[in-house]
Design a protein around this motif. Sequence first.
Motif, PDB file in Angstrom:
ATOM      1  N   ASN A  48      -8.517  16.595  19.683  1.00 25.89           N
ATOM      2  CA  ASN A  48      -9.229  16.697  18.869  1.00 25.89           C
ATOM      3  C   ASN A  48      -8.870  16.236  17.704  1.00 25.89           C
ATOM      4  O   ASN A  48      -9.651  15.749  16.696  1.00 25.89           O
ATOM      5  N   LEU A  49      -8.330  15.135  17.450  1.00 25.91           N
ATOM      6  CA  LEU A  49      -8.245  14.040  16.694  1.00 25.91           C
ATOM      7  C   LEU A  49      -9.232  13.096  16.718  1.00 25.91           C
ATOM      8  O   LEU A  49     -10.306  12.417  15.390  1.00 25.91           O
ATOM      9  N   PHE A  50      -9.911  12.513  17.631  1.00 27.41           N
ATOM     10  CA  PHE A  50     -10.695  11.893  18.374  1.00 27.41           C
ATOM     11  C   PHE A  50     -12.248  12.638  17.478  1.00 27.41           C
ATOM     12  O   PHE A  50     -12.914  11.660  16.889  1.00 27.41           O
ATOM     13  N   LEU A  51     -12.251  13.279  18.120  1.00 21.71           N
ATOM     14  CA  LEU A  51     -12.913  14.968  17.353  1.00 21.71           C
ATOM     15  C   LEU A  51     -13.901  14.842  15.653  1.00 21.71           C
ATOM     16  O   LEU A  51     -14.228  14.755  15.566  1.00 21.71           O
ATOM     17  N   ALA A  52     -12.452  14.382  14.903  1.00 21.56           N
ATOM     18  CA  ALA A  52     -12.271  15.042  13.948  1.00 21.56           C
ATOM     19  C   ALA A  52     -12.856  13.842  13.270  1.00 21.56           C
ATOM     20  O   ALA A  52     -13.332  13.889  12.154  1.00 21.56           O
ATOM     21  N   PHE A  53     -12.577  12.813  14.580  1.00 19.39           N
ATOM     22  CA  PHE A  53     -13.171  11.578  13.519  1.00 19.39           C
ATOM     23  C   PHE A  53     -13.906  11.161  13.471  1.00 19.39           C
ATOM     24  O   PHE A  53     -14.552  10.477  12.883  1.00 19.39           O
ATOM     25  N   GLY A  54     -14.895  11.406  14.653  1.00 17.57           N
ATOM     26  CA  GLY A  54     -15.838  10.908  15.050  1.00 17.57           C
ATOM     27  C   GLY A  54     -16.791  12.029  14.328  1.00 17.57           C
ATOM     28  O   GLY A  54     -18.074  11.262  13.952  1.00 17.57           O
ATOM     29  N   PHE A  55     -17.009  13.400  14.503  1.00 15.75           N
ATOM     30  CA  PHE A  55     -17.660  14.166  14.000  1.00 15.75           C
ATOM     31  C   PHE A  55     -17.217  13.655  12.651  1.00 15.75           C
ATOM     32  O   PHE A  55     -18.050  14.396  11.797  1.00 15.75           O
ATOM     33  N   GLY A  56     -16.403  13.766  11.627  1.00 15.22           N
ATOM     34  CA  GLY A  56     -16.424  13.323  10.246  1.00 15.22           C
ATOM     35  C   GLY A  56     -16.923  12.461  10.038  1.00 15.22           C
ATOM     36  O   GLY A  56     -17.577  13.014   8.553  1.00 15.22           O
ATOM     37  N   LEU A  57     -17.311  11.625  10.811  1.00 15.15           N
ATOM     38  CA  LEU A  57     -18.415  10.551  10.024  1.00 15.15           C
ATOM     39  C   LEU A  57     -19.371  10.816   9.882  1.00 15.15           C
ATOM     40  O   LEU A  57     -20.564  10.648   8.566  1.00 15.15           O
ATOM     41  N   ILE A  58     -20.094  12.062  10.505  1.00 20.21           N
ATOM     42  CA  ILE A  58     -21.097  12.829  10.237  1.00 20.21           C
ATOM     43  C   ILE A  58     -21.530  13.753   9.043  1.00 20.21           C
ATOM     44  O   ILE A  58     -22.026  13.804   8.399  1.00 20.21           O
ATOM     45  N   HIS A  59     -19.941  14.670   9.857  1.00 18.21           N
ATOM     46  CA  HIS A  59     -20.306  15.513   8.144  1.00 18.21           C
ATOM     47  C   HIS A  59     -20.246  14.198   6.685  1.00 18.21           C
ATOM     48  O   HIS A  59     -20.803  15.184   5.776  1.00 18.21           O
ATOM     49  N   GLY A  60     -19.418  12.974   6.328  1.00 22.07           N
ATOM     50  CA  GLY A  60     -19.780  12.608   5.483  1.00 22.07           C
ATOM     51  C   GLY A  60     -21.267  11.791   4.682  1.00 22.07           C
ATOM     52  O   GLY A  60     -21.445  12.403   4.079  1.00 22.07           O
ATOM     53  N   CYS A  61     -21.642  11.759   6.049  1.00 19.88           N
ATOM     54  CA  CYS A  61     -23.148  11.715   5.333  1.00 19.88           C
ATOM     55  C   CYS A  61     -23.810  13.122   5.268  1.00 19.88           C
ATOM     56  O   CYS A  61     -25.026  13.202   3.844  1.00 19.88           O
ATOM     57  N   GLY A  62     -23.233  14.399   5.364  1.00 24.01           N
ATOM     58  CA  GLY A  62     -23.852  15.404   5.338  1.00 24.01           C
ATOM     59  C   GLY A  62     -23.148  16.222   3.516  1.00 24.01           C
ATOM     60  O   GLY A  62     -23.825  16.015   2.308  1.00 24.01           O
ATOM     61  N   PHE A  63     -21.916  15.284   3.461  1.00 29.15           N
ATOM     62  CA  PHE A  63     -21.879  15.853   1.948  1.00 29.15           C
ATOM     63  C   PHE A  63     -22.833  14.799   0.954  1.00 29.15           C
ATOM     64  O   PHE A  63     -22.463  15.241  -0.206  1.00 29.15           O
TER      65      PHE A  63
END
Length: 369
Positions: free
Chosen positions: A283-298
Amino acid sequence: MNRKRIRRLLAASMLGLFLLVAMLGGGQAVWAHSGTSLAYSDIRMGDEAVNYDLRIDMYDLRVAAAPNDPDVGDFSPEALQKFVKVHKDDVEAYLLGKIHLYADSLPLKGALLSLEATEALDQPYAEAKLRFSLPDKPEHFVLDYQAVYDDVDQLHLSYVTVALKEDGSDKQSYVLNYNNREVELGRISLLRAVKQFFILGIEHLITGYDHILFVLSLLIGARSIKQILGVVTAFTAAHTVTLLLAGFGVINLPGKLVESVIALSIIYVALNSILNKNASKHNLFLAFGFGLIHGCGFAATLSEMRLDGGQMAASLLTFNVGIEFGQLMIVLLLYPVIHYARRVRWTMPAMSATISVFGLIWLIQRAFL
């Protein structure tokens, strides 16, 4: 003078007479545009709204807003009245898509109150009364006027008068052209920018159901306080990086792609917590990897705004702090629920399956519809 020359002169005269009758005949104002492309904008700042009175050349408006109208070349009073009645929705969509107002960097929502056919400079004009809701008296105001230039006439001129008070006093005048399409007044203070974008960040996360479900999926997969702190920190670090990069224009991903991947991230993390017994380790890697995309959404939220250049960094940072504060609120509210729900064996798989269904619906809507 020979007969051939006489016949040519007669033919030319008849042709000229025919064209003159065609333009003026029958009182029908079917005439070519004079080439004078003008618009007049009278803007008044009120306490609760900005009242925008636009008078614009009827030819320009008709060609731009309803180019497929079969009567677009007919300027008789009957045709003009028909246009303002039948194509009011088209005009509203066109004007609100081309004229944007920003108060303290935030876009104002507008509506077309009325549309009438008038006359100015011996030409048909349209008068459109627009109203833009104003939540608070702004320190910084921007008019972005894009009408006509790219649709009809690059030589279009727009005369703008802005009254800073509701009674019409304290006026300022501007002339906009193809190379200069903006009016900018005032400057937002640092304190106001910090307060405004902090609240905006909180609101964006709390009302962003896809982001909430993603965080919920991460919490379901975490088994301890340490793991929760890890995934939340990784998610925060990742979306902070891309939010800042996108906010400063370093990266610019297509909105449809970003939104689709965000939906996919919800499905993947939710199903991973059900099907993978070691989900908490990944989950740590998933949180970081997908978090990059969520940042673009923000960052997509900020793309609709006109950030004051001098306050760009402060606005981005406080917006991100607001997101983190909202995220912390969500975690504090959801963690006790998840903690006690784990006591019922089927609860976590049921929650994850439900979340994945929502993610699938969003994925279909965003990627294929």
